[in-house]
Design a protein around this motif. Sequence first.
Motif, PDB file in Angstrom:
ATOM      1  N   ARG A 174       0.630  -1.249  -0.045  1.00  0.00           N
ATOM      2  CA  ARG A 174      -0.038   0.079  -0.020  1.00  0.00           C
ATOM      3  C   ARG A 174       1.002   1.395   0.222  1.00  0.00           C
ATOM      4  N   LEU A 177       1.892   1.656  -3.664  1.00  0.00           N
ATOM      5  CA  LEU A 177       0.588   2.147  -4.319  1.00  0.00           C
ATOM      6  C   LEU A 177       0.375   3.784  -4.107  1.00  0.00           C
ATOM      7  N   MET A 180       3.099   5.676  -5.917  1.00  0.00           N
ATOM      8  CA  MET A 180       2.896   5.793  -7.303  1.00  0.00           C
ATOM      9  C   MET A 180       1.649   6.951  -7.796  1.00  0.00           C
ATOM     10  N   LEU A 181       0.884   6.715  -6.848  1.00  0.00           N
ATOM     11  CA  LEU A 181      -0.169   7.803  -7.171  1.00  0.00           C
ATOM     12  C   LEU A 181       0.430   9.273  -6.986  1.00  0.00           C
ATOM     13  N   PRO A 187       0.766   1.348 -12.759  1.00  0.00           N
ATOM     14  CA  PRO A 187       0.966   0.013 -12.497  1.00  0.00           C
ATOM     15  C   PRO A 187       0.879  -0.727 -13.878  1.00  0.00           C
ATOM     16  N   VAL A 207      -3.845  -6.527  -5.084  1.00  0.00           N
ATOM     17  CA  VAL A 207      -3.162  -5.407  -5.077  1.00  0.00           C
ATOM     18  C   VAL A 207      -3.722  -4.341  -5.965  1.00  0.00           C
ATOM     19  N   LEU A 208      -4.444  -4.785  -7.173  1.00  0.00           N
ATOM     20  CA  LEU A 208      -4.960  -3.776  -8.092  1.00  0.00           C
ATOM     21  C   LEU A 208      -6.150  -3.339  -7.448  1.00  0.00           C
ATOM     22  N   TRP A 210      -6.674  -2.894  -4.214  1.00  0.00           N
ATOM     23  CA  TRP A 210      -5.982  -1.749  -3.343  1.00  0.00           C
ATOM     24  C   TRP A 210      -5.714  -0.453  -3.900  1.00  0.00           C
ATOM     25  N   TYR A 211      -5.046  -0.685  -5.179  1.00  0.00           N
ATOM     26  CA  TYR A 211      -4.651   0.555  -6.051  1.00  0.00           C
ATOM     27  C   TYR A 211      -6.051   1.379  -6.396  1.00  0.00           C
ATOM     28  N   ARG A 212      -7.051   0.605  -6.439  1.00  0.00           N
ATOM     29  CA  ARG A 212      -8.437   1.500  -7.031  1.00  0.00           C
ATOM     30  C   ARG A 212      -8.883   2.010  -5.574  1.00  0.00           C
ATOM     31  N   GLY A 216      -6.591   4.725  -7.702  1.00  0.00           N
ATOM     32  CA  GLY A 216      -5.879   4.793  -8.875  1.00  0.00           C
ATOM     33  C   GLY A 216      -6.873   4.479  -9.925  1.00  0.00           C
ATOM     34  N   VAL A 219      -4.461   2.053 -15.655  1.00  0.00           N
ATOM     35  CA  VAL A 219      -3.695   0.934 -15.774  1.00  0.00           C
ATOM     36  C   VAL A 219      -3.049   0.491 -17.015  1.00  0.00           C
TER      37      VAL A 219
END
Length: 264
Positions: A174, A177, A180-181, A187, A207-208, A210-212, A216, A219
């Motif tokens: 996390r 991520l 990254m944001l 990603p 993981v995707l 959690w990114y959402r 996020g 992609v």
Amino acid sequence: MLDYHVHSQHSVDAEGDVRDHCRQAVKQGLLDLGFSDHLDFDPRDAGYGFLSLDRYLDDVARCREEYAGRLHVRCGLEVGELHRYWPQVSRVLQKSAGRLDFVIGSVHWYGGTLLGGDRYRALTPRARYAPYFAEVLALVDHGGFQILGHLDLVSRYPIPGSPPVPEEHQEEIRAILGAMLRHGIVPEINVSGIRHGICSFLPPRPVLEWYRELGGNIVALGSDAHGPASVGAMIPQAVRLARDLGFGYLARFERLELSPLPLT
Ligand SMILES: [Zn+2]
Ligand SMILES: [Zn+2]
């Protein structure tokens, strides 16, 4: 249908010329084909000193013209441990100014260990995973690239009987991520784990998610093909996953600028 992670014979571990890859991309119905041949500065890496930059850039530029109107041919690089070799990397970026569309930042080596190599396989889970995520966080915090390559690559080399990596390392992932944001790094959904029948997409679905959750919405997609036959392979499944997870856009890049493609 986009594929932004493709290796040609300009990578030490791949085969097939750029034109063969383009031919396959058209056959597969791709809109964009992004070449991402390896650029490595770690002297222990098999790819060290292998890439001939001008020949690579010229080859891709030639195919970009040849395929105009049928396929967007993009030129990228997959750079290993970019944060550790920034002076060398920035010289390459300056030299390729106006000719590069995107850079993938990846971690293949950390603490003197090649991911998946013999030395790596002898490590305990803690010694394998925690330093990997620390290295990825250092890379993302450094910035200077557009796509983070195969986040959670360690899931491709699981230890039988141990818990899944993402859940065990949620806090570290996390943090990556979030960084990254903040830095505008997207990603990728890298399908290589599925293609080789080893594991799930990289990063795996949680993981995707959690990114959402963190906001996020964009992609990138990558086959990580190391030859023409795998270009675009499994990309429809990656698109389906992105849609299921509610992503709004797929990442496209031109001259290092993001131009998001709405995912309808
Ligand atoms: Zn890689
Ligand atoms: Zn790759």
